[in-house]
Design a protein around this motif. Structure first.
Motif, PDB file in Angstrom:
ATOM      1  N   MET A   1     -11.189  16.282   1.065  1.00  0.00           N
ATOM      2  CA  MET A   1      -9.748  16.343   0.894  1.00  0.00           C
ATOM      3  C   MET A   1      -9.457  16.431  -0.607  1.00  0.00           C
ATOM      4  O   MET A   1      -9.946  15.637  -1.390  1.00  0.00           O
ATOM      5  CB  MET A   1      -9.116  15.090   1.507  1.00  0.00           C
ATOM      6  N   SER A   2      -8.654  17.403  -0.982  1.00  0.00           N
ATOM      7  CA  SER A   2      -8.296  17.568  -2.392  1.00  0.00           C
ATOM      8  C   SER A   2      -7.180  16.598  -2.768  1.00  0.00           C
ATOM      9  O   SER A   2      -6.533  15.998  -1.902  1.00  0.00           O
ATOM     10  CB  SER A   2      -7.825  19.002  -2.645  1.00  0.00           C
ATOM     11  N   TRP A   4      -4.338  17.429  -3.922  1.00  0.00           N
ATOM     12  CA  TRP A   4      -3.080  17.986  -3.412  1.00  0.00           C
ATOM     13  C   TRP A   4      -2.895  17.639  -1.941  1.00  0.00           C
ATOM     14  O   TRP A   4      -1.774  17.361  -1.504  1.00  0.00           O
ATOM     15  CB  TRP A   4      -3.038  19.505  -3.626  1.00  0.00           C
ATOM     16  N   GLU A   5      -3.986  17.639  -1.188  1.00  0.00           N
ATOM     17  CA  GLU A   5      -3.903  17.255   0.230  1.00  0.00           C
ATOM     18  C   GLU A   5      -3.550  15.773   0.366  1.00  0.00           C
ATOM     19  O   GLU A   5      -2.784  15.399   1.257  1.00  0.00           O
ATOM     20  CB  GLU A   5      -5.225  17.559   0.932  1.00  0.00           C
ATOM     21  N   VAL A   6      -4.077  14.949  -0.525  1.00  0.00           N
ATOM     22  CA  VAL A   6      -3.740  13.519  -0.508  1.00  0.00           C
ATOM     23  C   VAL A   6      -2.251  13.340  -0.808  1.00  0.00           C
ATOM     24  O   VAL A   6      -1.552  12.593  -0.112  1.00  0.00           O
ATOM     25  CB  VAL A   6      -4.598  12.722  -1.523  1.00  0.00           C
ATOM     26  N   SER A   8       0.153  15.482  -0.303  1.00  0.00           N
ATOM     27  CA  SER A   8       0.903  15.965   0.867  1.00  0.00           C
ATOM     28  C   SER A   8       0.901  14.938   1.989  1.00  0.00           C
ATOM     29  O   SER A   8       1.938  14.694   2.620  1.00  0.00           O
ATOM     30  CB  SER A   8       0.312  17.281   1.376  1.00  0.00           C
ATOM     31  N   ALA A   9      -0.247  14.325   2.219  1.00  0.00           N
ATOM     32  CA  ALA A   9      -0.339  13.304   3.276  1.00  0.00           C
ATOM     33  C   ALA A   9       0.512  12.081   2.937  1.00  0.00           C
ATOM     34  O   ALA A   9       1.185  11.530   3.815  1.00  0.00           O
ATOM     35  CB  ALA A   9      -1.801  12.892   3.484  1.00  0.00           C
ATOM     36  N   TYR A  37       4.916  19.553  -5.363  1.00  0.00           N
ATOM     37  CA  TYR A  37       4.298  18.516  -4.538  1.00  0.00           C
ATOM     38  C   TYR A  37       4.992  17.161  -4.689  1.00  0.00           C
ATOM     39  O   TYR A  37       4.651  16.217  -3.992  1.00  0.00           O
ATOM     40  CB  TYR A  37       2.814  18.387  -4.867  1.00  0.00           C
TER      41      TYR A  37
END
Length: 70
Positions: A1-2, A4-6, A8-9, A37
């Motif tokens: 998980m990048s 940016w994904e963190v 977003s989550a 973001y």
């Protein structure tokens, strides 16, 4: 998980959560992407703990002011 994904989550769970991004990429981050973001602050590695704590404090104060004016 990048990272940016963190982000977003985290935003999906709580849109009002303050987000401080720690990065080794520093100057190469796109300010447009950071804003898109919803990142509140960016701290580049390596960092001093005082700077990180001050940044977290600033983000918390900013979020608290928003909460009282909303």
């Amino acid at each position: 998980m990048s990272g940016w994904e963190v982000v977003s989550a985290l935003r999906a769970r709580d849109a009002e959560l303050g987000v401080v991004l720690l990065t080794g990429w520093g100057a190469t981050l796109s300010t447009d992407k950071v804003a898109a973001y919803g990142v509140d602050a960016v701290v580049a590695k390596p960092f001093e703990m005082r700077k990180l704590l001050a940044t977290i404090g600033d983000v918390l104060e900013k979020r608290a002011r928003r909460a009282t004016t909303s």
